[in-house]
Design a protein around this motif. Structure first.
Motif, PDB file in Angstrom:
ATOM      1  N   LEU A   1       0.829  -1.210   0.000  1.00  0.00           N
ATOM      2  CA  LEU A   1       0.000   0.000   0.000  1.00  0.00           C
ATOM      3  C   LEU A   1       0.859   1.254   0.000  1.00  0.00           C
ATOM      4  O   LEU A   1       1.911   1.301   0.643  1.00  0.00           O
ATOM      5  N   MET A   2       0.360   2.256  -0.688  1.00  0.00           N
ATOM      6  CA  MET A   2       0.999   3.571  -0.641  1.00  0.00           C
ATOM      7  C   MET A   2      -0.086   4.619  -0.899  1.00  0.00           C
ATOM      8  O   MET A   2      -0.583   4.750  -2.020  1.00  0.00           O
ATOM      9  N   VAL A   3      -0.472   5.296   0.168  1.00  0.00           N
ATOM     10  CA  VAL A   3      -1.478   6.358   0.020  1.00  0.00           C
ATOM     11  C   VAL A   3      -0.938   7.587   0.750  1.00  0.00           C
ATOM     12  O   VAL A   3       0.023   7.476   1.530  1.00  0.00           O
ATOM     13  N   PRO A   4      -1.530   8.737   0.556  1.00  0.00           N
ATOM     14  CA  PRO A   4      -1.000   9.952   1.173  1.00  0.00           C
ATOM     15  C   PRO A   4      -0.962   9.874   2.702  1.00  0.00           C
ATOM     16  O   PRO A   4      -1.676   9.086   3.329  1.00  0.00           O
ATOM     17  N   CYS A   5      -0.153  10.735   3.288  1.00  0.00           N
ATOM     18  CA  CYS A   5       0.091  10.704   4.725  1.00  0.00           C
ATOM     19  C   CYS A   5      -1.017  11.396   5.522  1.00  0.00           C
ATOM     20  O   CYS A   5      -0.757  12.347   6.265  1.00  0.00           O
ATOM     21  N   ASP A   6      -2.233  10.947   5.319  1.00  0.00           N
ATOM     22  CA  ASP A   6      -3.289  11.424   6.214  1.00  0.00           C
ATOM     23  C   ASP A   6      -4.081  10.199   6.654  1.00  0.00           C
ATOM     24  O   ASP A   6      -4.205   9.223   5.910  1.00  0.00           O
ATOM     25  N   GLU A   7      -4.595  10.255   7.872  1.00  0.00           N
ATOM     26  CA  GLU A   7      -5.163   9.059   8.485  1.00  0.00           C
ATOM     27  C   GLU A   7      -6.334   8.512   7.684  1.00  0.00           C
ATOM     28  O   GLU A   7      -6.498   7.297   7.531  1.00  0.00           O
ATOM     29  N   GLN A   8      -7.190   9.425   7.160  1.00  0.00           N
ATOM     30  CA  GLN A   8      -8.377   8.970   6.451  1.00  0.00           C
ATOM     31  C   GLN A   8      -8.025   8.145   5.215  1.00  0.00           C
ATOM     32  O   GLN A   8      -8.687   7.148   4.914  1.00  0.00           O
ATOM     33  N   SER A   9      -6.982   8.567   4.514  1.00  0.00           N
ATOM     34  CA  SER A   9      -6.576   7.799   3.321  1.00  0.00           C
ATOM     35  C   SER A   9      -6.248   6.363   3.715  1.00  0.00           C
ATOM     36  O   SER A   9      -6.582   5.408   2.995  1.00  0.00           O
ATOM     37  N   TRP A  10      -5.584   6.181   4.841  1.00  0.00           N
ATOM     38  CA  TRP A  10      -5.215   4.839   5.289  1.00  0.00           C
ATOM     39  C   TRP A  10      -6.447   4.077   5.782  1.00  0.00           C
ATOM     40  O   TRP A  10      -6.578   2.878   5.519  1.00  0.00           O
ATOM     41  N   ILE A  11      -7.333   4.756   6.473  1.00  0.00           N
ATOM     42  CA  ILE A  11      -8.570   4.100   6.916  1.00  0.00           C
ATOM     43  C   ILE A  11      -9.319   3.547   5.706  1.00  0.00           C
ATOM     44  O   ILE A  11      -9.754   2.388   5.690  1.00  0.00           O
ATOM     45  N   ASP A  12      -9.395   4.367   4.664  1.00  0.00           N
ATOM     46  CA  ASP A  12     -10.155   3.974   3.467  1.00  0.00           C
ATOM     47  C   ASP A  12      -9.537   2.744   2.791  1.00  0.00           C
ATOM     48  O   ASP A  12     -10.222   1.767   2.484  1.00  0.00           O
ATOM     49  N   ILE A  13      -8.261   2.806   2.568  1.00  0.00           N
ATOM     50  CA  ILE A  13      -7.646   1.717   1.797  1.00  0.00           C
ATOM     51  C   ILE A  13      -7.617   0.426   2.618  1.00  0.00           C
ATOM     52  O   ILE A  13      -7.810  -0.670   2.079  1.00  0.00           O
ATOM     53  N   LEU A  14      -7.412   0.557   3.934  1.00  0.00           N
ATOM     54  CA  LEU A  14      -7.340  -0.649   4.764  1.00  0.00           C
ATOM     55  C   LEU A  14      -8.673  -1.401   4.766  1.00  0.00           C
ATOM     56  O   LEU A  14      -8.704  -2.635   4.751  1.00  0.00           O
TER      57      LEU A  14
ATOM     58  N   GLY B   1      -9.638 -10.462   2.104  1.00  0.00           N
ATOM     59  CA  GLY B   1      -9.157 -11.679   2.765  1.00  0.00           C
ATOM     60  C   GLY B   1      -7.657 -11.851   2.655  1.00  0.00           C
ATOM     61  O   GLY B   1      -7.130 -12.935   2.961  1.00  0.00           O
ATOM     62  N   ALA B   2      -6.970 -10.821   2.231  1.00  0.00           N
ATOM     63  CA  ALA B   2      -5.508 -10.896   2.120  1.00  0.00           C
ATOM     64  C   ALA B   2      -4.896 -11.163   3.499  1.00  0.00           C
ATOM     65  O   ALA B   2      -5.494 -10.860   4.530  1.00  0.00           O
ATOM     66  N   ASP B   3      -3.672 -11.736   3.490  1.00  0.00           N
ATOM     67  CA  ASP B   3      -3.039 -12.160   4.737  1.00  0.00           C
ATOM     68  C   ASP B   3      -2.392 -11.020   5.501  1.00  0.00           C
ATOM     69  O   ASP B   3      -2.069 -11.171   6.680  1.00  0.00           O
ATOM     70  N   GLY B   4      -2.125  -9.909   4.821  1.00  0.00           N
ATOM     71  CA  GLY B   4      -1.451  -8.816   5.508  1.00  0.00           C
ATOM     72  C   GLY B   4      -1.205  -7.668   4.553  1.00  0.00           C
ATOM     73  O   GLY B   4      -1.528  -7.750   3.358  1.00  0.00           O
ATOM     74  N   VAL B   5      -0.655  -6.610   5.111  1.00  0.00           N
ATOM     75  CA  VAL B   5      -0.323  -5.458   4.265  1.00  0.00           C
ATOM     76  C   VAL B   5       1.158  -5.134   4.434  1.00  0.00           C
ATOM     77  O   VAL B   5       1.765  -5.390   5.483  1.00  0.00           O
ATOM     78  N   GLU B   6       1.700  -4.598   3.381  1.00  0.00           N
ATOM     79  CA  GLU B   6       3.077  -4.105   3.428  1.00  0.00           C
ATOM     80  C   GLU B   6       3.028  -2.628   3.087  1.00  0.00           C
ATOM     81  O   GLU B   6       2.450  -2.245   2.052  1.00  0.00           O
ATOM     82  N   LEU B   7       3.559  -1.786   3.956  1.00  0.00           N
ATOM     83  CA  LEU B   7       3.515  -0.350   3.724  1.00  0.00           C
ATOM     84  C   LEU B   7       4.734   0.040   2.898  1.00  0.00           C
ATOM     85  O   LEU B   7       5.871  -0.139   3.330  1.00  0.00           O
ATOM     86  N   ASN B   8       4.459   0.554   1.721  1.00  0.00           N
ATOM     87  CA  ASN B   8       5.550   0.902   0.801  1.00  0.00           C
ATOM     88  C   ASN B   8       6.095   2.274   1.173  1.00  0.00           C
ATOM     89  O   ASN B   8       5.624   3.296   0.705  1.00  0.00           O
TER      90      ASN B   8
ATOM     91  N   LYS C   1      -3.973   0.646  14.125  1.00  0.00           N
ATOM     92  CA  LYS C   1      -5.195   1.074  14.805  1.00  0.00           C
ATOM     93  C   LYS C   1      -6.440   0.699  14.010  1.00  0.00           C
ATOM     94  O   LYS C   1      -7.465   0.331  14.572  1.00  0.00           O
ATOM     95  N   HIS C   2      -6.331   0.753  12.691  1.00  0.00           N
ATOM     96  CA  HIS C   2      -7.515   0.586  11.856  1.00  0.00           C
ATOM     97  C   HIS C   2      -7.568  -0.757  11.136  1.00  0.00           C
ATOM     98  O   HIS C   2      -8.397  -0.939  10.251  1.00  0.00           O
ATOM     99  N   SER C   3      -6.696  -1.651  11.500  1.00  0.00           N
ATOM    100  CA  SER C   3      -6.705  -2.944  10.802  1.00  0.00           C
ATOM    101  C   SER C   3      -6.188  -4.031  11.727  1.00  0.00           C
ATOM    102  O   SER C   3      -5.303  -3.788  12.557  1.00  0.00           O
ATOM    103  N   ARG C   4      -6.724  -5.244  11.587  1.00  0.00           N
ATOM    104  CA  ARG C   4      -6.232  -6.362  12.380  1.00  0.00           C
ATOM    105  C   ARG C   4      -5.201  -7.171  11.599  1.00  0.00           C
ATOM    106  O   ARG C   4      -4.672  -8.159  12.076  1.00  0.00           O
ATOM    107  N   MET C   5      -4.968  -6.740  10.364  1.00  0.00           N
ATOM    108  CA  MET C   5      -4.047  -7.512   9.523  1.00  0.00           C
ATOM    109  C   MET C   5      -2.601  -7.301   9.983  1.00  0.00           C
ATOM    110  O   MET C   5      -2.234  -6.219  10.438  1.00  0.00           O
TER     111      MET C   5
END
Lengths: 434, 444
Positions: free
Chosen positions: A109-122, A129-136, A168-172
């Motif tokens: 994942l790579m989204v802008p540095c604001d919390e809402q952008s991350w909430i949305d994509i997560l 059902g993906a196993d996890g996320v990798e923050l680019n 905070k916004h994901s259990r992955m």
């Protein structure tokens, strides 16, 4: 037979070989081909925010460095994150994960540095059902100019902040991918850990200009007469990656942080080295882009056979096996004395050791009129350059002088005790402490 | 086509045109750029490299190979040609397996040397084929030098003299310059007219004139040359041929191998060149191999090389002999010719087996006969037309290390002179070195 199954930060895969987030993992078609070939997992090529996707250049995206016979040693790219619509990527991820349950599928994942952008994509990714996320936080080209990628990875506070949002916004499980374009890799790793990262992955690509076209006087790859720096990867970057992995693995603060090792893994041996230095999985890209997905057969078979030969039963038996032996220079034993020895039966009299030693080192090799090369022990500092330039394997070796022998270079008796710089009389810090 | 290898007697067109063309095509096609870089990458850039020592012209081989590897074949060519101006032909005809490649450390290590010859050819051909001459002349000195013989020695001498600013006139007995490169070497080693291309390129230095059809001893005299020029270099090679000295040697079909090779080299359409169904070549050197192999390539059904001593004594290299065997040439050693039989034309040649005895080679008494429509003699060449005022030893003009003969103002080199090994590359070296000495003498 050795068990290659891997449990990396709670993400399970049948072997430790994942395809790194990159062109090979950009869509269902490639990923399915990779899984069919036998890859243990993939990190899906980086997704961005909703809305119109990024666009890529329409000229060359890659530049290469070659060895003999056009063997690709280093690859440089200026490709951005996925340029396919987010919705299509999400649909495909969901479908692939459903059909390949035993494989690891992590979404970059790579989204802008604001919390809402991350909430949305997560939220979208959770749904696949993906196993996890990798923050680019690693890509050094293009996206970094927009405040993402390595622009985040170069500021530990940002890494910590975004990682915290993600946890905070994901259990992955959350893997933070680090950029090598910094001075001390431990700082971003520690920041990721503070933010709650489950693991780090490294290295991302290194800022680079592969070459300059001497007709157009433009960097390559060249787009309409201009070039921008790209990200460098492939076999050439492996030593840099190994060091950075080891630095994190041996640092007390981050010693327990799982590491996914990336950087020039081309054969099973490269992978074994990353594992031994503390990586719990390895990610591969350039080798697959050079030779295709079928290299996984060599990687799996080689690693498995080597583990059998070594009596290592599981991946956990390999991970961190070399970490205790990575130390600081100051702790190296100065009483360990070796001398180069040239095996005259193997020597082909090319004289490269002589040229290297005579011109650039310690004048410690003698050459006879009939081209017999011998080491002058009284001059040899055991620098190893002759070994490195000798074209014949095992022709020149470094032989240890046994304790009690006199080193003809220094005239001193070789000690059987450990003695390093921290105790050495020439060290001003030792004198200061007295 | 009505003829075949099985057609009796001596006849042309035993093979069709396409087969003959393929047979006489380049033995080794040029490397392309990638192949050259891969081959160049195998060079270890040895310190004080043995290959340089092994090269009669002392080309800095590791340097030129590194220049190829670095993508600058023109610079590589300059490195080669500054030591050996006939580097292109030498790359084709040098017995590299006994010279540079024989000395290559990779030959010792793995029996697989760096392909120095082919790399040299790759580099030099880059310049030759675009006729780019990289050397320039010094200011005109006004000195005039006569060179006798436009072969490797004469050309090597003339080019170096011209570079120094002297004016050179080369006289040659043949219609074309080039010497053995043009007349005496197998066609597949000098395909695509490379010998003439090389001469034309070499002439690009300027200051050299070639006069053909003039032979020393017939059309020219050393005395008049000495009178007319400031210095004379003799590089006319060995124009004579040893006689067979056996019964029947005068029969039709019995020829000198050098004449056969020269005819072949000057024939545009090789399907017009007659060759026997049965060919016997007498001799054990390169000329014998070239005659034998080319006989096969023209379509002779049975070609046999017969040498009077053992294989180890043959002047032809193992590489050449293996090539001959591959082309279907049969090799018989330890047999000397006794007589040629036949009614007017040769039909059979009789040999007697030899062995070494207390007084040298002796006949065992056992004989055998071979069918022979053609018998090609390749039993050595002799000096012809050399003035008696010159000191001669064992049929060669005596020279010192820099090419001086016994006569003041006269230098010599190549096959006609002592000290060489009858190789193109040594001839070039001797010509070059003599030029340096001539220049030094004229500069005093």
């Amino acid at each position: 037979m050795a068990d290659l199954t891997t449990n990396f930060a709670g993400i399970k895969s049948p072997n430790p070989f994942w395809l790194a987030s990159a062109p090979p993992t950009d869509k269902e078609y490639n990923v399915v081909r990779a899984f069919k070939a036998g890859w243990g997992g993939v990190v899906w090529k980086t997704l961005g925010s909703e809305g119109p996707p990024v666009v890529n250049v329409n000229g060359p995206r890659y530049g290469a460095i070659y060895g003999a016979d056009r063997r690709l040693l280093g690859l440089n790219n200026i490709e951005l994150i996925t340029d396919r619509p987010l919705e299509i990527n999400l649909q495909e991820i969901k479908k692939v994960k459903r059909e390949w349950k035993d494989r690891a599928l992590i979404v970059s994942l790579m989204v802008p540095c604001d919390e809402q952008s991350w909430i949305d994509i997560l939220a979208h990714v959770e749904d696949t059902g993906a196993d996890g996320v990798e923050l680019n936080f690693g890509c050094p080209h293009g996206m970094a100019e927009r405040g993402m990628g390595s622009a985040v990875g170069q500021v530990p506070e940002y890494i910590e902040m975004v990682t915290r949002w993600v946890k905070k916004h994901s259990r992955m499980p959350c893997i933070v991918k680090l950029t090598p374009n910094i001075t001390d890799i431990r700082q971003p790793a520690e920041a990721a850990m503070r933010g709650g990262a489950d693991a780090v992955s490294l290295i991302n690509t290194i800022n680079s200009i592969t070459s300059v076209n001497l007709d157009s006087f433009a960097p390559e790859p060249t787009i309409d007469g201009k070039g921008a720096h790209g990200g460098y990867c492939g076999p050439a970057v492996k030593p840099i990656a190994l060091n950075m992995v080891a630095e994190i693995a041996r640092s007390a603060e981050t010693a327990h942080l799982p590491i996914s090792g990336i950087g020039g893994v081309t054969t099973w041996r490269d992978a074994a080295e990353f594992l031994a230095l503390g990586a719990g999985s390895v990610q591969v890209c350039t080798a697959a882009m050079t030779y295709g997905f079928d290299i996984i057969k060599e990687l799996n078979a080689g690693l498995s056979l080597w583990m059998d030969q070594k009596g290592l039963n599981s991946i956990d038996d390999v991970v961190r096996r070399a970490v205790p032996n990575v130390t600081d220079w100051k702790d190296l034993n100065l009483n360990y004395v070796t001398k180069a020895v040239i095996n005259q039966d193997l020597c082909i009299s090319c004289g490269r050791c002589y040229a290297a030693c005579e011109d650039t080192s310690h004048q410690a090799i003698a050459m006879s009129p009939d081209r017999v090369f011998t080491v002058k022990d009284e001059e040899c500092v055991a620098c190893n350059l002759c070994v490195n330039v000798c074209p014949v394997e095992d022709c020149i070796t470094m032989e240890q002088m046994q304790p009690g022998m006199v080193d003809p270079r220094t005239g001193e008796v070789v000690s059987d005790k450990h003695g390093d710089w921290t105790q050495h009389p020439n060290n001003p810090m030792v004198a200061a402490a007295e | 086509m009505t003829n075949s290898p099985q057609t009796d007697g001596i006849t042309a067109a035993r093979l069709d045109r396409a087969t003959v063309a393929a047979n006489f095509d380049d033995l080794y096609p040029d490397f392309d750029a990638h192949e050259a870089r891969v081959a160049a990458d195998r060079c270890y850039f040895c310190y004080d490299a043995p290959c340089i020592t092994a090269c009669p012209t002392a080309i800095d081989i590791p340097l030129f190979i590194r220049q190829i590897q670095a993508g600058m074949p023109d610079a590589a060519a300059h490195t080669i040609l500054s030591q050996n101006i006939l580097g292109s032909m030498c790359a084709r005809v040098c017995p590299t397996e006994t010279l540079c490649e024989g000395a290559c450390v990779r030959e010792a290590a793995e029996g697989n040397p760096v392909e120095i010859g082919r790399l040299q050819r790759y580099a030099t051909d880059q310049l030759l084929l675009v006729n780019d001459h990289p050397f320039t002349r010094a200011a005109e000195t006004g000195k005039r030098i006569a060179v006798v013989g436009a072969g490797p020695a004469g050309l090597g001498c003339a080019h170096r003299l011209a570079m120094k600013g002297h004016n050179v006139t080369i006289y040659d007995a043949h219609a074309k310059p080039g010497g053995l490169n043009e007349y005496g070497i197998a066609a597949y080693k000098a395909a695509n007219n490379i010998a003439q291309i090389e001469v034309d390129w070499l002439m690009g230095i300027g200051g050299i004139e070639i006069v053909t059809g003039k032979a020393l001893g017939k059309d020219l005299s050393l005395d008049s040359l000495k009178g007319e020029y400031d210095a004379v270099f003799l590089g006319m090679g060995l124009a004579g041929v040893n006689a067979l000295g056996i019964d029947g040697a005068e029969k039709d079909g019995v020829r000198d191998a050098v004449d056969f090779i020269a005819d072949l080299r000057q024939t545009d359409d090789l399907t017009t060149l007659p060759i026997g169904r049965h060919v016997v070549v007498i001799g054990g050197g390169m000329t014998a191999v070239d005659a034998a192999v080319q006989s096969r390539l023209l379509g002779a059904e049975h070609v046999t090389m017969v040498y009077r001593r053992g294989r180890e004594a043959m002047a032809a290299s193992d590489y050449e002999l293996d090539h001959a065997a591959t082309e279907g040439v049969k090799l018989i050693t330890d047999a000397a010719p006794v007589a040629v039989h036949g009614n007017g034309a040769a039909r059979e040649i009789e040999f007697g087996y030899t062995r070494s005895g207390p007084n040298g080679l002796e006949m065992t008494g056992e004989t055998f006969r071979l069918r022979a429509d053609n018998v090609f003699k390749a039993i050595g060449q002799t000096l012809e037309g050399a003035p008696e005022t010159l000191s001669i030893e064992r049929g060669k003009i005596v020279i010192d290390a820099v090419g001086k003969t016994s006569l003041a103002g006269v230098w010599a080199g190549g096959d006609c002179a002592t000290g060489g090994e009858d190789l193109t590359v040594t001839a070039v070296a001797q010509g070059r070195d003599a030029a340096e000495d001539i220049h030094a003498a004229l500069s005093q």
